[in-house]
Design a protein around this motif. Structure first.
Motif, PDB file in Angstrom:
ATOM      1  N   LEU D  24       0.845  -1.201   0.000  1.00 16.82           N
ATOM      2  CA  LEU D  24       0.000   0.000   0.000  1.00 16.82           C
ATOM      3  C   LEU D  24       0.878   1.248   0.000  1.00 16.82           C
ATOM      4  CD1 LEU D  24      -2.412  -1.199   2.822  1.00 16.82           C
ATOM      5  CD2 LEU D  24      -2.683  -1.454   0.356  1.00 16.82           C
ATOM      6  N   PRO D  25       0.341   2.387  -0.403  1.00 22.33           N
ATOM      7  CA  PRO D  25       1.126   3.618  -0.339  1.00 22.33           C
ATOM      8  C   PRO D  25       1.593   3.877   1.088  1.00 22.33           C
ATOM      9  CG  PRO D  25      -0.956   3.983  -1.476  1.00 22.33           C
ATOM     10  CD  PRO D  25      -1.017   2.622  -0.865  1.00 22.33           C
ATOM     11  N   GLN D  26       2.863   4.129   1.268  1.00 26.68           N
ATOM     12  CA  GLN D  26       3.388   4.472   2.584  1.00 26.68           C
ATOM     13  C   GLN D  26       4.770   5.090   2.405  1.00 26.68           C
ATOM     14  OE1 GLN D  26       3.396   0.806   4.791  1.00 26.68           O
ATOM     15  NE2 GLN D  26       4.929  -0.160   3.503  1.00 26.68           N
ATOM     16  N   VAL D 251       3.882  14.264   4.086  1.00 20.65           N
ATOM     17  CA  VAL D 251       2.551  14.795   3.776  1.00 20.65           C
ATOM     18  C   VAL D 251       2.109  14.336   2.379  1.00 20.65           C
ATOM     19  CG1 VAL D 251       1.240  16.892   3.341  1.00 20.65           C
ATOM     20  CG2 VAL D 251       2.784  16.764   5.316  1.00 20.65           C
ATOM     21  N   ILE D 252       3.080  14.357   1.449  1.00 21.70           N
ATOM     22  CA  ILE D 252       2.753  13.939   0.083  1.00 21.70           C
ATOM     23  C   ILE D 252       2.257  12.488   0.070  1.00 21.70           C
ATOM     24  CG2 ILE D 252       3.763  13.387  -2.173  1.00 21.70           C
ATOM     25  CD1 ILE D 252       5.616  15.859  -1.734  1.00 21.70           C
ATOM     26  N   VAL D 253       2.974  11.624   0.802  1.00 22.37           N
ATOM     27  CA  VAL D 253       2.565  10.217   0.840  1.00 22.37           C
ATOM     28  C   VAL D 253       1.161  10.094   1.439  1.00 22.37           C
ATOM     29  CG1 VAL D 253       3.086   7.946   1.751  1.00 22.37           C
ATOM     30  CG2 VAL D 253       4.936   9.423   0.965  1.00 22.37           C
ATOM     31  N   GLU D 265       4.231   8.289   9.757  1.00 19.18           N
ATOM     32  CA  GLU D 265       4.566   8.508   8.348  1.00 19.18           C
ATOM     33  C   GLU D 265       5.939   9.181   8.237  1.00 19.18           C
ATOM     34  OE1 GLU D 265       1.715   7.708   5.950  1.00 19.18           O
ATOM     35  OE2 GLU D 265       3.670   7.232   5.128  1.00 19.18           O
ATOM     36  N   LEU D 266       6.145  10.146   9.095  1.00 16.93           N
ATOM     37  CA  LEU D 266       7.415  10.869   9.064  1.00 16.93           C
ATOM     38  C   LEU D 266       8.564   9.928   9.438  1.00 16.93           C
ATOM     39  CD1 LEU D 266       8.857  13.501   8.645  1.00 16.93           C
ATOM     40  CD2 LEU D 266       8.394  14.106  11.040  1.00 16.93           C
ATOM     41  N   TRP D 267       8.324   9.117  10.452  1.00 22.50           N
ATOM     42  CA  TRP D 267       9.315   8.116  10.864  1.00 22.50           C
ATOM     43  C   TRP D 267       9.660   7.220   9.672  1.00 22.50           C
ATOM     44  CZ3 TRP D 267      11.729   6.275  15.491  1.00 22.50           C
ATOM     45  CH2 TRP D 267      12.266   4.987  15.397  1.00 22.50           C
ATOM     46  N   MET D 268       8.641   6.825   8.957  1.00 22.65           N
ATOM     47  CA  MET D 268       8.833   5.925   7.829  1.00 22.65           C
ATOM     48  C   MET D 268       9.717   6.551   6.767  1.00 22.65           C
ATOM     49  SD  MET D 268       5.554   3.953   6.426  1.00 22.65           S
ATOM     50  CE  MET D 268       5.393   2.238   6.614  1.00 22.65           C
ATOM     51  N   VAL D 269       9.408   7.803   6.442  1.00 22.63           N
ATOM     52  CA  VAL D 269      10.196   8.487   5.414  1.00 22.63           C
ATOM     53  C   VAL D 269      11.641   8.608   5.888  1.00 22.63           C
ATOM     54  CG1 VAL D 269      10.505  10.650   4.177  1.00 22.63           C
ATOM     55  CG2 VAL D 269       8.193   9.721   4.527  1.00 22.63           C
ATOM     56  N   ASN D 270      11.770   8.982   7.141  1.00 18.19           N
ATOM     57  CA  ASN D 270      13.112   9.205   7.690  1.00 18.19           C
ATOM     58  C   ASN D 270      13.922   7.916   7.695  1.00 18.19           C
ATOM     59  OD1 ASN D 270      15.013  10.987   8.917  1.00 18.19           O
ATOM     60  ND2 ASN D 270      14.602   9.950  10.883  1.00 18.19           N
ATOM     61  N   GLU D 271      13.320   6.840   8.135  1.00 16.01           N
ATOM     62  CA  GLU D 271      14.038   5.571   8.206  1.00 16.01           C
ATOM     63  C   GLU D 271      14.325   5.036   6.805  1.00 16.01           C
ATOM     64  OE1 GLU D 271      15.340   3.928  10.788  1.00 16.01           O
ATOM     65  OE2 GLU D 271      14.733   5.633  12.047  1.00 16.01           O
ATOM     66  N   THR D 272      13.417   5.262   5.895  1.00 12.52           N
ATOM     67  CA  THR D 272      13.644   4.838   4.516  1.00 12.52           C
ATOM     68  C   THR D 272      14.836   5.604   3.946  1.00 12.52           C
ATOM     69  OG1 THR D 272      11.295   4.390   4.259  1.00 12.52           O
ATOM     70  CG2 THR D 272      12.576   4.595   2.249  1.00 12.52           C
ATOM     71  N   ASN D 273      14.871   6.885   4.221  1.00  9.22           N
ATOM     72  CA  ASN D 273      16.013   7.689   3.783  1.00  9.22           C
ATOM     73  C   ASN D 273      17.328   7.072   4.258  1.00  9.22           C
ATOM     74  OD1 ASN D 273      14.668   9.606   2.327  1.00  9.22           O
ATOM     75  ND2 ASN D 273      14.361  10.988   4.075  1.00  9.22           N
ATOM     76  N   LYS D 274      17.303   6.567   5.505  1.00 11.09           N
ATOM     77  CA  LYS D 274      18.533   6.008   6.071  1.00 11.09           C
ATOM     78  C   LYS D 274      19.000   4.785   5.288  1.00 11.09           C
ATOM     79  CE  LYS D 274      17.532   7.188  10.900  1.00 11.09           C
ATOM     80  NZ  LYS D 274      17.288   6.527  12.196  1.00 11.09           N
ATOM     81  N   VAL D 348      12.784  11.806  14.833  1.00  8.23           N
ATOM     82  CA  VAL D 348      11.320  11.752  14.808  1.00  8.23           C
ATOM     83  C   VAL D 348      10.821  11.226  16.137  1.00  8.23           C
ATOM     84  CG1 VAL D 348       9.301  10.760  13.684  1.00  8.23           C
ATOM     85  CG2 VAL D 348      11.326  11.330  12.339  1.00  8.23           C
ATOM     86  N   GLU D 349       9.865  11.932  16.717  1.00  5.84           N
ATOM     87  CA  GLU D 349       9.252  11.433  17.950  1.00  5.84           C
ATOM     88  C   GLU D 349       7.950  10.739  17.594  1.00  5.84           C
ATOM     89  OE1 GLU D 349       7.181  12.782  22.088  1.00  5.84           O
ATOM     90  OE2 GLU D 349       7.847  14.341  20.680  1.00  5.84           O
ATOM     91  N   LEU D 350       7.916   9.474  17.906  1.00 13.64           N
ATOM     92  CA  LEU D 350       6.687   8.725  17.600  1.00 13.64           C
ATOM     93  C   LEU D 350       5.646   8.990  18.671  1.00 13.64           C
ATOM     94  CD1 LEU D 350       8.260   5.370  16.436  1.00 13.64           C
ATOM     95  CD2 LEU D 350       6.807   6.879  15.062  1.00 13.64           C
ATOM     96  N   LEU D 351       4.459   9.355  18.249  1.00 13.91           N
ATOM     97  CA  LEU D 351       3.386   9.603  19.208  1.00 13.91           C
ATOM     98  C   LEU D 351       2.594   8.315  19.408  1.00 13.91           C
ATOM     99  CD1 LEU D 351       2.189  13.044  17.857  1.00 13.91           C
ATOM    100  CD2 LEU D 351       3.805  12.551  19.712  1.00 13.91           C
ATOM    101  N   GLU D 352       1.796   8.317  20.462  1.00 15.09           N
ATOM    102  CA  GLU D 352       0.995   7.131  20.765  1.00 15.09           C
ATOM    103  C   GLU D 352       0.131   6.755  19.549  1.00 15.09           C
ATOM    104  OE1 GLU D 352      -1.440   7.453  24.294  1.00 15.09           O
ATOM    105  OE2 GLU D 352      -2.747   5.855  23.554  1.00 15.09           O
ATOM    106  N   GLY D 353       0.160   5.472  19.177  1.00 11.33           N
ATOM    107  CA  GLY D 353      -0.636   5.002  18.042  1.00 11.33           C
ATOM    108  C   GLY D 353      -0.166   5.574  16.725  1.00 11.33           C
ATOM    109  N   GLY D 354       1.005   6.204  16.712  1.00  8.93           N
ATOM    110  CA  GLY D 354       1.557   6.743  15.461  1.00  8.93           C
ATOM    111  C   GLY D 354       0.885   8.019  15.009  1.00  8.93           C
ATOM    112  N   ALA D 355       0.049   8.551  15.878  1.00  4.14           N
ATOM    113  CA  ALA D 355      -0.812   9.672  15.486  1.00  4.14           C
ATOM    114  C   ALA D 355      -0.012  10.829  14.906  1.00  4.14           C
ATOM    115  CB  ALA D 355      -1.616  10.162  16.678  1.00  4.14           C
TER     116      ALA D 355
END
Ligand SMILES: Nc1ncnc2c1ncn2[C@@H]1O[C@H](COP(=O)(O)OP(=O)(O)OP(=O)(O)O)[C@@H](O)[C@H]1O
Ligand SMILES: Nc1ncnc2c1ncn2[C@@H]1O[C@H](COP(=O)(O)OP(=O)(O)OP(=O)(O)O)[C@@H](O)[C@H]1O
Ligand SMILES: Cc1ncc(C[n+]2csc(CCO)c2C)c(N)n1
Ligand SMILES: [Mg+2]
Ligand SMILES: [Mg+2]
Lengths: 289, 249, 267, 355, 267
Positions: D24-26, D251-253, D265-274, D348-355
């Motif tokens: 899925l898009p992510q 945001v684009i994703v 989502e931000l965590w995902m982009v950041n980790e993917t970048n890594k 990136v600070e992950l919030l509860e439930g990824g919110a």
């Protein structure tokens, strides 16, 4: 009045289910009941069994904390509508295919003998086994301005589940007329076609309606499974896996699409009741599903 | 006539399989996406052991589901037949169960019952079986002829005697119809549930694993095994139904 | 000697969606021991209802029903009567013998006694060669004979029969009537017999109770001036006195419904 | 979309291109969505349609069957498909590193792959399990000595204790753990709660997200060859955008149908970048050593049915640097940093439930 | 004037799992125009089979069946006959009027003509007030009347009726017999009428064809010495000549099956 009592009892049944859920959650062992290494009763953690009120409250909260995010129930409802549309197309395709098969089998006994076992066998093939095949074949279809859309693959897969009860039910219905009625038609010296329209089709209605209802439920289930399987966006299958993926952090959210799927299935099956009401005159002698 | 009846489906099957094989061999349909029957059978031979062990795992889950679903379906139907209130209370729940897709329930049940056990899958299979068994049993329990009921009253028979002499035997063929419908559902459900987690080794997991690396002949070989198991379940319950209809108890 | 059945002041109304249905009104009827009484009357006049009251399959709205001096309920529990309906109502999964012994096994009669009685009964109804058949292997007339044997299983002193031959064709029916006459004579049981057929009622009965259309009342009781039931045989059907009796019952019947208006007979 | 003003206006001149994702898009696919959103594809003369997939869609099959023009897929899975007859070629190794982890509880005593013995080890299946089997093979372990359990879409099996160690992508499932609430403390879990084994540090490591193209068309179809270079250039620009603007990329994703919460989502982009940056030889360049290692691991690993992923070396057509080199060279000429040596991930600070 | 039905040298055998069933043997029968002929005989003697041969619902093994001078098949296609069975066989989803007009609409008769004919027919069978009812809202007798109206819809010169009153109770049955007599007189159609009931056959017929048990043969043809069919009325049922005719048919019947052996009647 009697109808009211019925609904009341139904509501009571749901209430009992909720109470059992919550009571078990409150009193049951946190790790479930494990007997001889088999967990026969579920865990009671919030992860496994969210509170009913949390699930309901979650429906009212926004999907995500992003600005302007719609409430969960709106997301679920709009996804459900998308799926309903696809399932309806699948149901229609299943209706056509099922009826045609039934007519062929009714017309030629040999066709019945040759096809029916395979039709029954077809339902033992798991959908997910051929979902990619369908999508792939579909994507190659392009006739003039018509281009195969991914949702059509989903509808096609849904029709695979929908056609079955219709083919079987319609065949049973078309074969339902008494000998006496068939001989009456023969005594009128009318052919297969007129016998079909004047006798067999009307007589099939009581058999067809339960089959159509089953097909509607099947079409919804098939559409959801196919959405999951092919990753189609916009429908309830999609948010089903998406929210399931988020269930570790947001357990109550995953229940939204589950309820959505149930309501969707009930709505689809219920709409056949409407159809049934319109065909009232053909149901003066009712038969079982 | 009886022989035509047996031969007709075989002819249809042979013709379709033959056309399929020819299409793949000569017709330019790529063997890649739609493997030929020969290729599939070849995989069955090559992976026979794992086909059998996978079939046993999935088949066992389906069987447990079939038994559990049938038992609960019959018991609840007995309650519902005895008490109108229970019947009406169960109605919305059964209706919901009838329309709920496995894909929706599987992850939830895996979390509730543990992803390291087969219980979640067995429950899914039993839910799939429960619905037709419940509905058909309940219908069967209501088929008792008024003349039989009057007869029992005239014998001043106890409720238990009425149950065992008239009500149950009348319902029996209906019960078996429900079980027959449930039988192939049990296999499919147990298999599909494997897509959503749990111990590996079943047919569903192997179908997906094979397909993921494009080993389609192998994936279809596992599908073939699942069809055979589904068919076996269907035929066994059909035979049981025939016996029940003929002689009832 | 107590009477087999004493019905006094019986009224029966049913509550239905369409309102109250007044099925029976002010019924008074006594059936002596060993007597054969037929109930006849237009469809829907309450014949079956009356028989069901005697069998305690239903209860009167007012009035009392006594069977051999006790209440219908007590009589039912004491198994004072045997019963047979228009449909034979055999259990399709039981053989002829098993169907006949049904009431015996329900009441805990031992195996040996059951077998002996079943043997007697299949002989009585002429089905000795068919004891191991299943009902669906029998003709309608044979099924009805099994049902009659079953109703006789516990040697009841009262037989209740609701159109037992209604589903048979006329020739089989005549034959069964003769059989029934013989069997009743042999067992000496009292019989309450519901029928639509005047010749049938005449051929079998000591008295024919003619009922009026709904609400069912006893219109007239016609005593049969024929030979004793046990002495009746097929030839009687061609005798003048037989036709006379038929005419008598016919007239009693038509008196109750002088003009059968087109299209309004009750279902 | 943001900046399509200066893009070529005439839509008809664009070459239609379909790109098949593997899920899925992510955020994992941020670069492609960024390229689309930022108009890079359009500038390159391409009209790109990004096609998400679901549970049962195999991207390389969609490509091999001609349903799409390019596909994103993990190298080992495609190696299996190539042996089964798929005629596809890796044209850009976007992820330079494996992002697969095996996560255990900190107090579980599972510190390395060798500790898997006798344990219940989670994996997704669907061809995602080969790194595990390969790493285990090195330690002399297989499905007879380790119980492999299929994980579903979330980490509940691990959190509930059904499995001792869960498979997790750095960019997704690991974050799911950190977003979940520890019922004992009522707070989110922290990194200290877990031990993490990274397959990148084992011989099981295999190459992951790569862009695959149709081998035959690469050989015979000149337009396709040209489009491929243009496509790669746009994709690279997209990933550069994601590296430089992770928040915007997230945001684009999200706008493209991803439903994760903002922090996830931000965590995902950041980790993917890594996993992409820095890229020693330029983004997308296929390192032969890494590719050979993946092949070696794929040859050695056997799953529970005894089937190996592949039984022989893949053909030479399995990969080529021809197009990515061309693309990189052209971009370098434009003065674009294709190695991202200065890349620094954000926090990136992950919030509860990824919110 | 051609005869309505001429059957000559007809044999009919059925192939069944249990072997050949010889249903009819050497049947010779002629039915004149306007004549009312009943077929009577023990169950399974081939009455229905014979009627089905006339209707071309089945074909003779040997021999010929002629209807109004042409083959049975041609007669069927030309709609020379109307037919009614024991079950009314109404289509439950059609109203009374729609059921009656069924053959007309199947044969493309225009709407106006259909309506006019249906009006006539519901009047003829006394169901004018029930034209818009559905069959399940009618009593058995009323349903049978609809079936008869339907069989008359195309003004056939031949009516084939297979136990049309078999499912009715005796009183309704008598009433329907009178009606049928009147209708036949009004339409002047020839009738082949299958029945089990001797009084019914006697009451309605010009001639009663008594058949022997399987293989069915024409045992005896008993001419009725009664008033013309059109003049028969209910009172006749109590007349001596009526009883005489009954006795005549009874004896013809019993002559064919001297001993009805217990338990072996055919189903
Ligand atoms: N359980 C019931 N509920 C409501 N009405 C009933 C019930 N049983 C019988 N009736 C009505 O009571 C009346 C008498 O019925 P009953 O069956 O006794 O008539 P009958 O004389 O036996 O008729 P038939 O000759 O058709 O058998 C009928 O109008 C019938 O509709
Ligand atoms: N289609 C058929 N196949 C085989 N046997 C048949 C068929 N139709 C009738 N028969 C047999 O032919 C014989 C005559 O049957 P038919 O129905 O004509 O008798 P009937 O006189 O009408 O009997 P009833 O009075 O019971 O209606 C019977 O033995 C019957 O079993
Ligand atoms: C059915 C299914 N397939 C794959 C994954 C796991 N998964 C989700 S995203 C991703 C990375 C590759 O896209 C992986 C491996 C899953 N959870 N469920
Ligand atoms: Mg009655
Ligand atoms: Mg007949």
């Amino acid at each position: 009045m009697r109808e009211l009592a019925r609904w009341g009892a139904g509501a009571l049944g749901i209430a009992v289910l909720i109470i059992v859920w919550e009571l078990y959650k409150a009193l049951g062992p946190a790790d479930g009941l494990v007997i001889a290494g088999v967990r026969v009763l579920p865990r009671t953690s919030d992860l496994a069994m969210p509170h009913v009120w949390d699930m309901v409250a979650r429906l009212g909260e926004p999907v995500s904390r992003a600005d302007g995010a719609e409430p969960l129930w709106v997301a679920v409802a709009s996804a459900a509508l998308v799926t309903l549309g696809i399932a309806a197309v699948g149901w229609l395709m299943g209706l056509v295919v099922g009826l045609v098969l039934a007519l062929i089998m009714q017309r030629w006994r040999l066709a019945e003998w040759g096809l029916l076992p395979w039709i029954i066998l077809s339902q033992t093939i798991p959908l997910i086994a051929f979902a990619p095949v369908v999508r792939s074949w579909g994507s190659r279809i392009e006739i003039g301005a018509f281009e195969w859309q991914d949702w059509m693959s989903v509808a096609l897969i849904a029709s695979y589940l929908a056609f079955f009860p219709i083919a079987v039910g319609a065949l049973k219905g078309l074969q339902a007329p008494d000998t006496i009625h068939l001989e009456l038609m023969r005594s009128y010296a009318v052919g297969w076609w007129k016998t079909l329209t004047a006798l067999r089709l009307p007589a099939a209605v009581p058999y067809l309606l339960p089959a159509l209802r089953l097909a509607a439920a099947n079409a919804v289930i098939g559409a959801i499974v196919a959405e999951v399987s092919t990753g189609l966006q916009g429908g309830i299958g999609r948010i089903l896996i998406q929210y399931a993926g988020q269930a570790s952090g947001d357990p109550a959210k995953a229940w939204g699409p589950i309820f959505g799927a149930i309501v969707l299935g009930l709505a689809a099956a219920g709409s056949i009741a409407l159809l049934g009401a319109m065909l009232g005159r053909y149901r003066r002698v009712e038969v079982g599903a | 006539m009886q022989t035509t009846r047996v031969i007709a489906p075989i002819v249809v099957g042979v013709v379709v399989l033959g056309a399929w094989q020819l299409a793949v061999t000569f017709g330019g349909v790529s063997d890649y996406l739609l493997p030929s029957p020969a290729a599939i059978l070849g995989q069955v031979a090559d992976f026979g052991d794992s086909m059998i062990s996978a079939g046993i795992i999935t088949g066992t889950n389906a069987l447990v589901g079939l038994v559990l679903g049938s038992v609960f379906g019959i018991l609840l139907a007995l309650l519902a037949a005895a008490t109108r209130l229970i019947d009406h209370m169960a109605a919305p729940i059964v209706a919901a169960l009838a329309v709920i897709p496995i894909v929706a329930l599987a992850p939830v049940l895996n979390t509730m019952f543990g992803a390291d056990s087969q219980v979640g899958r067995q429950i899914i299979a039993s839910l799939a079986v429960f619905v037709p068994v419940f509905i058909n049993t309940l219908r069967g329990l209501r088929q008792t002829l008024p003349v039989h009921r009057d007869l029992m009253t005239s014998y001043a028979a106890t409720p238990r005697q009425v149950m065992t002499t008239v009500t149950l035997p009348t319902a029996l063929p209906f019960v078996f119809t429900g079980i027959r419908i449930g039988s192939s559902l049990a296999v499919i459900s147990a298999l599909v549930a494997e897509y959503f987690g749990g111990p590996r080794g079943g047919l569903g997991g192997l179908i997906s694993t094979s397909a993921a690396s494009s080993a389609y002949p192998r994936a279809w070989a596992y599908v073939l095994v699942s069809i055979i198991i589904g068919l076996a379940f269907y035929l066994v319950t059909l035979a049981a139904e025939r016996v029940a209809v003929r002689r009832r108890l | 000697m107590t009477d087999a059945v004493v019905i006094s002041g019986v009224d029966k109304t049913f509550e239905t969606k369409g309102g109250l249905v007044h099925a029976l009104e002010a019924i008074e009827l006594t059936v002596s021991e060993g007597e054969f009484v037929s109930l006849i009357g237009p469809s829907g006049c309450g014949k079956s209802t009356l028989m069901r009251l005697i069998a305690d399959l239903d209860q009167p709205t007012t009035g009392t029903v006594q069977v051999f001096g006790r209440s219908a309920r007590e009589a039912r529990i004491a198994q004072d009567y045997g019963i047979a309906f228009q449909q034979a109502g055999l259990l399709p999964w039981r053989t002829v013998a098993e169907n006949i012994e049904l009431p015996l096994s329900l009441h805990g009669v031992g195996k040996a006694a059951r077998e002996a009685r079943v043997n007697e009964l299949v002989g009585l109804v002429g089905l000795s060669d068919f004891a191991d058949r299943y009902p669906d292997q029998l003709s309608g007339g044979m099924q009805q004979r099994v049902a009659i044997a079953r109703s006789l299983a516990e040697k009841p002193r009262l037989l209740l029969m609701d159109e037992p031959f209604g589903a048979l064709d006329e020739m089989t029916r005549e034959h069964m009537q003769s059989e029934l006459g013989r069997i009743c004579a042999e067992t000496g049981a009292a019989v309450v017999f519901v029928t639509h057929s005047i010749p049938e009622a005449v051929f079998l009965s000591d008295r024919v109770v003619v009922m009026s259309p709904r609400p069912g009342r006893v219109q007239q009781i016609v005593p049969m001036q024929l030979a004793a039931t046990s002495d009746r045989h097929d030839d009687m059907r061609e005798e003048a006195v037989f036709f006379e009796m038929i005419t008598a019952v016919r007239e009693a019947l038509h008196q109750g419904s002088p003009s059968m208006v087109r299209g309004v007979e009750n279902r | 979309s943001a900046s399509s003003d200066d893009a070529p206006a005439d839509d008809d001149s664009l070459t239609p291109v379909k790109l098949q994702l593997q899920w899925l898009p992510q955020g994992q696919f941020a670069g492609y969505f960024a390229a689309l959103d930022q108009g890079y594809f359009e500038e390159a003369g391409l009209d790109v349609e990004i096609i998400p997939s679901g549970g049962d869609i195999v991207p390389q099959d969609a490509l091999a069957n001609g349903d799409v023009d390019y596909a994103i897929a993990w190298v080992p899975k495609v190696l299996g498909s190539i042996e089964a007859g798929a005629n596809v070629t890796n044209i850009a190794q976007i992820f330079q590193r494996s992002g697969t982890l095996q996560v255990a509880w900190a107090d579980s005593g599972i510190e390395s792959v060798a500790d898997f013995e006798g344990k219940k080890i989670g994996s997704w299946g669907f061809g995602n399990e080969w790194e595990i089997f390969a790493a285990m093979a090195e330690e002399g372990l297989d499905s007879t000595t380790v119980e492999i359990i299929t994980q579903d879409f979330n980490m509940n099996a691990f959190l509930s204790g059904d499995i001792d160690a869960a498979q997790a992508m750095t960019y997704n499932e690991y974050a799911q753990l950190l977003e979940a609430i520890d019922p004992e403390t009522g707070e989110q879990y922290t990194e200290e709660d877990f031990t993490v084994i990274s397959y990148e540090d084992t011989v099981g490591a295999m190459l992951q997200d790569a862009i695959w193209a149709d081998t035959e068309r690469l050989e015979n179809d000149e337009e396709y060859q040209e489009a491929t270079v243009e496509f790669l250039k746009a994709v690279i620009k997209g990933w550069i955008f994601a590296a430089e603007n992770p928040e915007d990329a997230a945001v684009i994703v999200a706008d493209n149908g991803s439903d994760w919460g903002a922090s996830h989502e931000l965590w995902m982009v950041n980790e993917t970048n890594k996993l992409i940056w820095p890229a020693a030889n330029g983004i997308g360049f296929i390192d032969q050593a890494a590719f050979d290692a993946t092949v070696a691991a794929a040859l050695s690993a056997k799953n529970e049915t005894g089937a190996a992923l592949i039984t022989e070396e893949p053909p030479a057509t399995a990969w080529t640097n021809e197009y990515i080199e061309k693309a990189l060279a052209e971009l370098e000429e434009e003065g674009i940093d294709i190695k991202g040596e200065g890349f620094t991930p954000i926090d990136v600070e992950l919030l509860e439930g990824g919110a």
